[in-house]
Write an enzyme that holds these catalytic residues in place. Structure first.
Site, PDB file in Angstrom:
ATOM      1  CD  GLU A 224      -3.879   4.042  -2.114  1.00  0.00           C
ATOM      2  OE1 GLU A 224      -4.061   4.358  -0.924  1.00  0.00           O
ATOM      3  OE2 GLU A 224      -4.733   4.204  -3.001  1.00  0.00           O
TER       4      GLU A 224
ATOM      5  CG  ASP B 223      -2.879   7.905 -13.761  1.00  0.00           C
ATOM      6  OD1 ASP B 223      -3.361   7.485 -12.680  1.00  0.00           O
ATOM      7  OD2 ASP B 223      -3.579   8.366 -14.685  1.00  0.00           O
TER       8      ASP B 223
ATOM      9  CG  ASP C 247      -1.876   1.139   1.229  1.00  0.00           C
ATOM     10  OD1 ASP C 247      -2.816   1.114   0.427  1.00  0.00           O
ATOM     11  OD2 ASP C 247      -1.662   2.091   2.010  1.00  0.00           O
TER      12      ASP C 247
ATOM     13  CG  ASN D 238      -3.578  10.857  -7.226  1.00  0.00           C
ATOM     14  OD1 ASN D 238      -2.813  10.807  -8.181  1.00  0.00           O
ATOM     15  ND2 ASN D 238      -4.225   9.807  -6.770  1.00  0.00           N
TER      16      ASN D 238
END
Length: 198
Positions: free
Chosen positions: A197, A171, A154, A162
């Site tokens: 993620e 991305d 994770d 983001n």
């Protein structure tokens, strides 16, 4: 599938229409005229099957007894058959591509959660079967390559990437991580993007 010599022989034969060849047996022709699975036939009608302009195979019809055996009506009938075969090839190829797309994450190219959920029961059942067999047969050594391990990663604070730099940057981070995972994983390991993620 045909050998190189057989394919060359077809290419050098009389092409009566695009991708349709007729071969008539001529005594003394080189031995490559013999098709491995067929032997010498008096008359052959060959259709090249193409998908996306690439030759995928051949439909070969033979008459072992008679020269000049195929007439115009045979060619018309077999052209229809070839069209049906080509359509079936295309459908099969598209279905395989769709299936692969449905099991692959479009951003990273890794397998996705759907793939994991679809395959996990089979993988676990194999491990159980291997260990059960080992136990029942009282073997000394444990089964080889029969363990299954899950490791979940994770990315901490990924949301802030983001929020700060935009989703395109996020991305790119995920794509880079997927490349790292592919490089460190063995062939038998399957990295999966669970979602987000993870």
């Amino acid at each position: 599938s045909l050998s190189e010599a057989e394919e060359r022989y077809i290419r050098d034969s009389k092409e009566i229409e695009e991708d349709i060849f007729i071969i008539e047996y001529v005594p003394g022709r080189p031995s490559e005229a013999k098709f491995r699975h067929i032997g010498i036939s008096k008359s052959m009608l060959i259709f090249r099957i193409r998908i996306d302009h690439h030759a995928e195979g051949y439909l070969v019809l033979c008459n072992m007894n008679r020269e000049h055996a195929f007439e115009e009506q045979d060619i018309r009938l077999l052209k229809n058959l070839k069209d049906h075969i080509t359509s079936a090839f295309v459908r099969s190829k598209l279905l395989a591509e769709l299936k692969e797309m449905s099991l692959t994450d479009t951003l990273t190219g890794l397998k996705n959660r759907r793939y994991l959920l679809k395959s996990i029961d089979t993988d676990i059942a194999k491990v159980h079967r291997d260990y059960r067999e080992w136990f029942l047969k009282k073997r000394e050594n444990l089964p080889v390559n029969s363990d299954i391990v899950f490791l979940m990663l994770d990315l901490d604070h990924f949301k802030s990437v983001n929020d700060t730099y935009g989703h395109d940057a996020g991305d790119r981070v995920l794509v880079q991580l997927s490349k790292i995972l592919r490089n460190v994983c063995r062939e038998t390991d399957i990295p999966v993007r669970w979602g987000g993620e993870e």
